[in-house]
Scaffold this active site. Sequence first.
Site, mmCIF file in Angstrom:
data_model
loop_
_atom_site.group_PDB
_atom_site.id
_atom_site.type_symbol
_atom_site.label_atom_id
_atom_site.label_comp_id
_atom_site.label_asym_id
_atom_site.label_seq_id
_atom_site.Cartn_x
_atom_site.Cartn_y
_atom_site.Cartn_z
ATOM 1 N N CYS A 78 0.880 -1.161 0.000
ATOM 2 C CA CYS A 78 0.000 0.000 0.000
ATOM 3 C C CYS A 78 0.918 1.210 0.000
ATOM 4 O O CYS A 78 2.111 1.080 0.227
ATOM 5 C CB CYS A 78 -0.843 0.053 1.272
ATOM 6 N N ARG A 98 1.648 1.180 -5.902
ATOM 7 C CA ARG A 98 1.747 0.263 -4.772
ATOM 8 C C ARG A 98 0.403 -0.365 -4.419
ATOM 9 O O ARG A 98 0.325 -1.277 -3.593
ATOM 10 C CB ARG A 98 2.307 0.995 -3.542
ATOM 11 N N TRP A 154 -3.827 -1.612 -1.313
ATOM 12 C CA TRP A 154 -3.781 -2.883 -2.009
ATOM 13 C C TRP A 154 -4.199 -3.911 -0.959
ATOM 14 O O TRP A 154 -3.487 -4.158 0.009
ATOM 15 C CB TRP A 154 -2.361 -3.144 -2.527
ATOM 16 N N ASN A 208 0.462 0.297 6.195
ATOM 17 C CA ASN A 208 0.915 -0.568 5.103
ATOM 18 C C ASN A 208 1.578 -1.773 5.751
ATOM 19 O O ASN A 208 2.475 -1.613 6.583
ATOM 20 C CB ASN A 208 1.914 0.218 4.234
ATOM 21 N N GLY A 209 1.147 -2.987 5.405
ATOM 22 C CA GLY A 209 1.729 -4.200 5.995
ATOM 23 C C GLY A 209 0.647 -5.141 6.460
ATOM 24 O O GLY A 209 -0.504 -5.052 5.995
ATOM 25 N N GLU A 253 15.572 -17.706 -20.293
ATOM 26 C CA GLU A 253 15.340 -16.352 -19.795
ATOM 27 C C GLU A 253 16.643 -15.539 -19.818
ATOM 28 O O GLU A 253 16.642 -14.360 -20.188
ATOM 29 C CB GLU A 253 14.729 -16.425 -18.386
ATOM 30 N N LYS A 290 17.133 -12.117 -21.926
ATOM 31 C CA LYS A 290 17.585 -10.848 -21.324
ATOM 32 C C LYS A 290 18.744 -10.275 -22.120
ATOM 33 O O LYS A 290 18.780 -9.089 -22.432
ATOM 34 C CB LYS A 290 18.047 -11.050 -19.871
ATOM 35 N N GLU A 323 17.683 -8.961 -25.621
ATOM 36 C CA GLU A 323 16.867 -7.746 -25.581
ATOM 37 C C GLU A 323 17.681 -6.477 -25.419
ATOM 38 O O GLU A 323 17.398 -5.473 -26.055
ATOM 39 C CB GLU A 323 15.901 -7.804 -24.379
ATOM 40 N N HIS A 382 23.081 -32.872 -29.898
ATOM 41 C CA HIS A 382 22.234 -33.256 -31.024
ATOM 42 C C HIS A 382 22.251 -32.224 -32.144
ATOM 43 O O HIS A 382 21.319 -32.157 -32.932
ATOM 44 C CB HIS A 382 20.797 -33.507 -30.541
ATOM 45 N N LYS A 422 7.155 -2.062 -23.696
ATOM 46 C CA LYS A 422 6.913 -2.724 -22.413
ATOM 47 C C LYS A 422 5.684 -3.620 -22.479
ATOM 48 O O LYS A 422 5.648 -4.682 -21.910
ATOM 49 C CB LYS A 422 6.750 -1.663 -21.320
HETATM 50 O O1 M6R Z 1 3.216 -8.307 -19.910
HETATM 51 P P1 M6R Z 1 3.541 -9.721 -20.303
HETATM 52 O O2 M6R Z 1 4.191 -10.486 -19.209
HETATM 53 O O3 M6R Z 1 2.368 -10.455 -20.854
HETATM 54 O O4 M6R Z 1 4.594 -9.578 -21.470
HETATM 55 C C1 M6R Z 1 5.075 -10.675 -22.162
HETATM 56 C C2 M6R Z 1 6.319 -10.350 -22.916
HETATM 57 O O5 M6R Z 1 6.085 -9.353 -23.871
HETATM 58 C C3 M6R Z 1 7.433 -9.859 -21.976
HETATM 59 O O6 M6R Z 1 7.690 -10.794 -20.977
HETATM 60 C C4 M6R Z 1 8.739 -9.607 -22.757
HETATM 61 O O7 M6R Z 1 9.253 -10.807 -23.223
HETATM 62 C C5 M6R Z 1 9.739 -8.866 -21.873
HETATM 63 N N1 M6R Z 1 10.239 -7.723 -22.558
HETATM 64 C C6 M6R Z 1 10.893 -9.704 -21.465
HETATM 65 O O8 M6R Z 1 11.877 -9.015 -20.793
#
Ligand code: M6R
Length: 604
Positions: A2, A27, A75, A99-100, A480, A484, A487, A503, A599
């Site tokens: 919160c 928050r 929240w 908050n908590g 992952e 990262k 990207e 393989h 994003k």
């Molecule tokens: O908001 P979402 O988790 O649904 O987004 C999915 C992907 O677009 C998101 O995870 C994307 O791969 C990120 N940029 C990874 O860092």
Amino acid sequence: MCGIVGYIGNKDAKEILIEGLRELEYRGYDSAGLAILNSGEFNIYKAVGKLKNLEEKTKDFTTSGFSVGIAHTRWATHGKPTELNAHPHLGEESYVVHNGIIENYIELKKELEKKGVGFLSQTDTEVIVHRFEDNKKTIADNFKAFETTINELDGAYAILLVTKSSDDKIFFAKKGSPLLVGKDSNGNVYFASSDTAVIGKAEEVYYLEDDEYGYAGKNDIAVFDKSGNKKSLTFKRLSTNKLSAQKEGYRFFMEKEIYEQSEVIADTMLGRLKDEEVFFEEIDDSFFDGIDEIKFCACGTSYHAALSCAYLFERVAKIKTSVEIASELRYKEPLLTKNTLFVVISQSGETADTLETLKMAKKAGLKTLAVCNVDNSSMVRTADTTILTRAGIEKGVASTKAFATQVCVLWMLSLFMAGKKGTISKESLKEQLHLLRELPKVLKVKQKLHDRIKKLSKRYLHGHGFFFIGRDVFYPLALEGALKLKEISYLHAEGYPSGEMKHGPIALADPELFTIALLPQNLLYEKTKSNIEELSARDSTICIISSKNEEIADDFIKIDEHSHYMLEFFEMMVVLQLLSLEISVRLGNDVDMPRNLAKSVTVE
Ligand code: M6R
């Protein structure tokens, strides 16, 4: 999570509180409220939903002269988002925001009810204000009554309390939830959960430590430690630049978000770990009735979180589990059967492909669950049930803390399900709960580790590609890690199961192929090591991430020794995030806003 804000002074208290809440809305935003004590009178406003509803309600309310105010954006942890459950909570003549979680609120509430005290809300917070007023009956000094009240509370809290008979003061306390007190050269005093709420207002701030409490009036801030000793305070100058302040001294939002993981993971687990079980108030007892299969569906990082945890669902909850990439599932004419629980995972809750699959599943009559970070998002509104991941706003396009909290929620959910199905013994469940509680510690970034990765990163700026390899849950983690790096560095990277390299992909091995190998001590150690040896024999340049060094490594990043592979998973995750961050920084890229990405991907 919160957000709380407080103010004492002669400025426009309502504006200061509302502006502060606006900065803290990430928050929590299921309801908001404020209490302002002006000319001996309390003015209280509360509204369900986003802050704009509270703004609308207070649009004709103005204050003048000296006033004392507290405000809150909520929240929910206990009780639904209603006006009665919204903060501030009311006693006879006092108000509190919190908050908590107050863990012993039920027993404190029962004692008060026996004394005839009535409760209006379903929250744990309300007990604080009634307890304070009860203590006030026997303790003449209001601050002493507050001190006694704080000592009665178990759990986590950041608290602001105001009372009519001390109408020039705010009483405050902090334990486990963030709280700062700020001041300006005109004697105005400010409180907030985070400094962005007071930037441009307070000139200096003091970040309270756990177990500190005190009182503040105009020109007067007194803070006491756990033993009741008054502290001499060193205030820090507050930046006037909102954006840089939002980064809190970190170079990038992504870096800040990596460092934040320890704190947000504690929020993710708040109220969900009991002594002997996992508890999700979002899921009722009949939720899994008729379910004998789970289908996860997501994109990108969220897909990797699902892949990682699918291992846990089959292993621990003994339920058939599959994972789908949303854009693939949409057009493959999938067989969606009603015995399947359809789970979408998404940070934003708006990703078009994932949202569409959710709609498809609903249309096919499946029970649906969203594991999501953004309340009120399209997925949350569409799914039958939602578990929020509570990561807070994630600004870096490269997802970090969202991934950590998704894996944490799914791990907890696998245990929750295992508990309901009786596929886990009491002892193992206890052990797993203990492991989960270790996560905030595991996720704390150690400066030495970060420095080592920073130094090492200069060797990994060229080459013709990266392979991130691992087995079992470390394979999705490798995916992952590769995502990262891709990207934000724009270098070619692939995640691969270690056992699969022979393989085909091993044909690429040479000194210019970088292998980042995840070598956990607690899962398939010898098997993974053999796979790394195969690459080493072909002269690939190898960087091992493990708690134990191996001669086959050209480079080695040491993590701590852990008793379980999931703890190794989380520490390696931090290493991978930092490694891609530092490589990207050296390449001079825009870490937070990498090229070609957004994003939230709301198009197909
Ligand atoms: O908001 P979402 O988790 O649904 O987004 C999915 C992907 O677009 C998101 O995870 C994307 O791969 C990120 N940029 C990874 O860092």
